[in-house]
Scaffold this motif. Sequence first.
Motif, PDB file in Angstrom:
ATOM      1  N   MET A  70       0.719  -1.342   0.110  1.00  0.00           N
ATOM      2  CA  MET A  70      -0.046  -0.079  -0.029  1.00  0.00           C
ATOM      3  C   MET A  70       0.726   1.116   0.181  1.00  0.00           C
ATOM      4  O   MET A  70       1.926   1.499   0.688  1.00  0.00           O
ATOM      5  N   GLY A  71       0.657   2.132  -0.799  1.00  0.00           N
ATOM      6  CA  GLY A  71       1.076   3.413  -0.865  1.00  0.00           C
ATOM      7  C   GLY A  71       0.150   4.523  -1.222  1.00  0.00           C
ATOM      8  O   GLY A  71      -0.909   4.345  -0.954  1.00  0.00           O
ATOM      9  N   ILE A  72       0.660   5.665  -1.720  1.00  0.00           N
ATOM     10  CA  ILE A  72      -0.148   6.705  -1.899  1.00  0.00           C
ATOM     11  C   ILE A  72      -0.226   7.090  -3.410  1.00  0.00           C
ATOM     12  O   ILE A  72      -0.980   7.023  -4.335  1.00  0.00           O
ATOM     13  N   TYR A  86      -1.256  -4.269  -5.289  1.00  0.00           N
ATOM     14  CA  TYR A  86      -0.951  -2.931  -5.028  1.00  0.00           C
ATOM     15  C   TYR A  86      -2.137  -2.063  -4.901  1.00  0.00           C
ATOM     16  O   TYR A  86      -3.146  -2.205  -5.492  1.00  0.00           O
ATOM     17  N   LEU A  87      -2.271  -1.009  -3.681  1.00  0.00           N
ATOM     18  CA  LEU A  87      -3.100  -0.146  -3.639  1.00  0.00           C
ATOM     19  C   LEU A  87      -2.438   1.261  -3.652  1.00  0.00           C
ATOM     20  O   LEU A  87      -1.463   1.451  -2.904  1.00  0.00           O
ATOM     21  N   GLU A 108       2.725  -6.467 -17.594  1.00  0.00           N
ATOM     22  CA  GLU A 108       3.873  -7.322 -17.679  1.00  0.00           C
ATOM     23  C   GLU A 108       4.136  -8.059 -16.577  1.00  0.00           C
ATOM     24  O   GLU A 108       4.528  -9.264 -16.556  1.00  0.00           O
ATOM     25  N   LYS A 109       4.146  -7.524 -15.148  1.00  0.00           N
ATOM     26  CA  LYS A 109       4.505  -8.165 -14.073  1.00  0.00           C
ATOM     27  C   LYS A 109       3.202  -9.023 -13.303  1.00  0.00           C
ATOM     28  O   LYS A 109       3.524  -9.203 -12.265  1.00  0.00           O
ATOM     29  N   LYS A 110       2.258  -8.834 -14.160  1.00  0.00           N
ATOM     30  CA  LYS A 110       0.968  -9.546 -13.438  1.00  0.00           C
ATOM     31  C   LYS A 110       0.803  -9.046 -12.227  1.00  0.00           C
ATOM     32  O   LYS A 110       0.630  -9.912 -11.100  1.00  0.00           O
ATOM     33  N   ILE A 111       0.792  -7.768 -12.122  1.00  0.00           N
ATOM     34  CA  ILE A 111       0.213  -7.251 -10.742  1.00  0.00           C
ATOM     35  C   ILE A 111      -1.428  -7.078 -10.755  1.00  0.00           C
ATOM     36  O   ILE A 111      -1.945  -6.566 -11.645  1.00  0.00           O
ATOM     37  N   THR A 112      -1.643  -7.144  -9.691  1.00  0.00           N
ATOM     38  CA  THR A 112      -2.956  -6.940  -9.175  1.00  0.00           C
ATOM     39  C   THR A 112      -3.015  -5.373  -8.773  1.00  0.00           C
ATOM     40  O   THR A 112      -2.670  -4.833  -7.605  1.00  0.00           O
ATOM     41  N   LEU A 113      -3.594  -4.569  -9.448  1.00  0.00           N
ATOM     42  CA  LEU A 113      -3.676  -2.955  -9.109  1.00  0.00           C
ATOM     43  C   LEU A 113      -5.014  -2.349  -8.740  1.00  0.00           C
ATOM     44  O   LEU A 113      -5.907  -2.596  -9.442  1.00  0.00           O
ATOM     45  N   ILE A 380      -8.247  -2.630 -11.454  1.00  0.00           N
ATOM     46  CA  ILE A 380      -7.907  -2.195 -12.763  1.00  0.00           C
ATOM     47  C   ILE A 380      -7.005  -3.224 -13.505  1.00  0.00           C
ATOM     48  O   ILE A 380      -7.538  -3.754 -14.859  1.00  0.00           O
ATOM     49  N   THR A 381      -6.389  -4.210 -12.889  1.00  0.00           N
ATOM     50  CA  THR A 381      -5.489  -5.036 -13.596  1.00  0.00           C
ATOM     51  C   THR A 381      -5.541  -6.484 -12.646  1.00  0.00           C
ATOM     52  O   THR A 381      -5.452  -6.317 -11.410  1.00  0.00           O
ATOM     53  N   THR A 382      -5.317  -7.669 -13.170  1.00  0.00           N
ATOM     54  CA  THR A 382      -5.438  -8.744 -12.476  1.00  0.00           C
ATOM     55  C   THR A 382      -4.522  -9.871 -13.411  1.00  0.00           C
ATOM     56  O   THR A 382      -4.865  -9.974 -14.751  1.00  0.00           O
ATOM     57  N   ALA A 383      -3.557 -10.396 -12.901  1.00  0.00           N
ATOM     58  CA  ALA A 383      -3.019 -11.648 -13.574  1.00  0.00           C
ATOM     59  C   ALA A 383      -2.622 -11.287 -14.880  1.00  0.00           C
ATOM     60  O   ALA A 383      -2.819 -11.970 -15.789  1.00  0.00           O
ATOM     61  N   GLY A 384      -1.984 -10.180 -15.205  1.00  0.00           N
ATOM     62  CA  GLY A 384      -1.456  -9.563 -16.332  1.00  0.00           C
ATOM     63  C   GLY A 384      -2.575  -9.023 -17.464  1.00  0.00           C
ATOM     64  O   GLY A 384      -2.245  -9.118 -18.663  1.00  0.00           O
TER      65      GLY A 384
END
Length: 406
Positions: A70-72, A86-87, A108-113, A380-384
Motif C-alpha cells: 500500500m502506498g499513496i 498494490y493499492l 507485464e509483471k502480472k500485478i493486481t492494481l 484495474i488489472t489482475t494476472a496480467g
Amino acid sequence: MIHIGLIREEKQPQDNRVAFTPKQCQWILHHFPQVRLYVQPSAGRCFKDEEYEKAGALLQEDLSHCSILMGIKEVPSGKLIAGKTYLFFSHTKKKQPHNQHMLQTILEKKITLIDYECLVHADGQRILGFGFFAGVVGAHNGLMAYGEKTSTFHFKRVHTCHDFQELINHYFGIKLPPMKIVITGSGRVAAGALEIMGLLGIKYLPPEEYLINQYTYPVYTQLKAGELYLRKQDKTYSRADFHAHPEDYECRFLPYVTASDILMNGIYWDHNIPPLFQAADIQKENFRIQVIADITDDTQGSVPCNLGDSTIADPVYGVTKNTLDMTAPYLPDTIDMMCVSNLPNELPRDASQYFGDQLMKYIFEELLKPESEIIRNATITTAGRLTEKFAYLEDYAKGLEEPSIK
C-alpha cells in the motif's frame, strides 16, 4: 497470516503522506491478529520510522514477502514487484500519458492494481480521497495570494505548520479586508474550503444576493453543479444526465467573473464539460477576479488560464490578462494562479489520519475477504490483464492510442 507492507513513496517529488498512521497501524494489529504490518523505512514520510516501530509495525526494506503493498502516489516502474497486489492512486483511468508506461509494466509483471480513486460506495460516491485537506490548503493559499497581491494582510505558509491546529491558531486576530469569494463544487474539496471560510468568519451569501450587492466585510458564495450547469434544451439539471452527457449542458458561471475577487475552484471536470469561462473573457474590462485557487487543478480545464502546475515551494504564478502568458505573480495586469497539485502534502499528518480513517472503516475488512464487490470494482488489472470494467484502457495500455490530457 496476511503480510501487508506500507511502501516508501518513490515518485519525485517525494510525497510525505501515508495510507496508515502509526496509531492506525496499532489499532489494526490489535483488532486483526491475522495481519502483520511491515513498513519500508523512509526519511521523507510525515511520521518517523520510530513511531511505526513503537506502534508494533516491523521496519523492513525488503517487502517481497508481503502479498499486499500500500502506498499513496504512483510507483515508478522499476520499483514494482511482480505478482503482488498494490493499492495506490494510479492516475490511469483517464488515460493519463505520464502513467502509460507504469500501467504497461503492471500488466507485464502480472500485478493486481486496486486504485483508491475507484473505490466507491453502492451509490457511486467515492470512499477515499484527500480532497478535504486539498480544499483547506487551497483556500488558505488562495487567500494568502490575495493578501500578497493587495498588500492588505499576510498569511504564513501551511507547510511550516506542524498540523492543522497550528494553522487554526495562526488565524487568531487576523482581520481580513472586504472581498468577494466564489467557491465552486460540493464535494470534499469544497467542504475543506468552507472549513476555512468558517474559521475566518467569512460570511456566506446566497448566489443571488452575492451577485448584486457590495459589502464592507469579506463574503463568499458557493455554486454547486446544479447552479453552475443547466441543460441547454430545458434549463434543468440532473446529476446522472450531466455526467453521462455533459456536452448537452451550458455553464452559467460568467456573471460571477464581474462580481468576484477570488475564485476557489473545486468542481469536477473532464474534457467534455464546458469551462467556467472562456480565455477571451479574461481580456475584458469587467473581468474582476484577481486570484484563482484552482484546487481541482486541471491544466487548461475548467479554468482556461491554468497553464500548468505550481509547486508547494512556489505556489503562485501570474498570467497576463492580454496575452495569457505565464509570468511573475502579483503584478498589476496579472491574474494570479494557485495550481498546486499535491496540496494535502502541506498538512500531511492530518491528511493521512483522515485518509486512513476512511480506509479502516470501509475498505480494510473488504481487502481481507476472499471476494468483495467494492474491491473488484476498483481493480484495474489482475494476472496480467485489464479487468472487464477497465477494458476500455486496452489501446492505451498497448500504446495504440494517443493518451488523453491530464
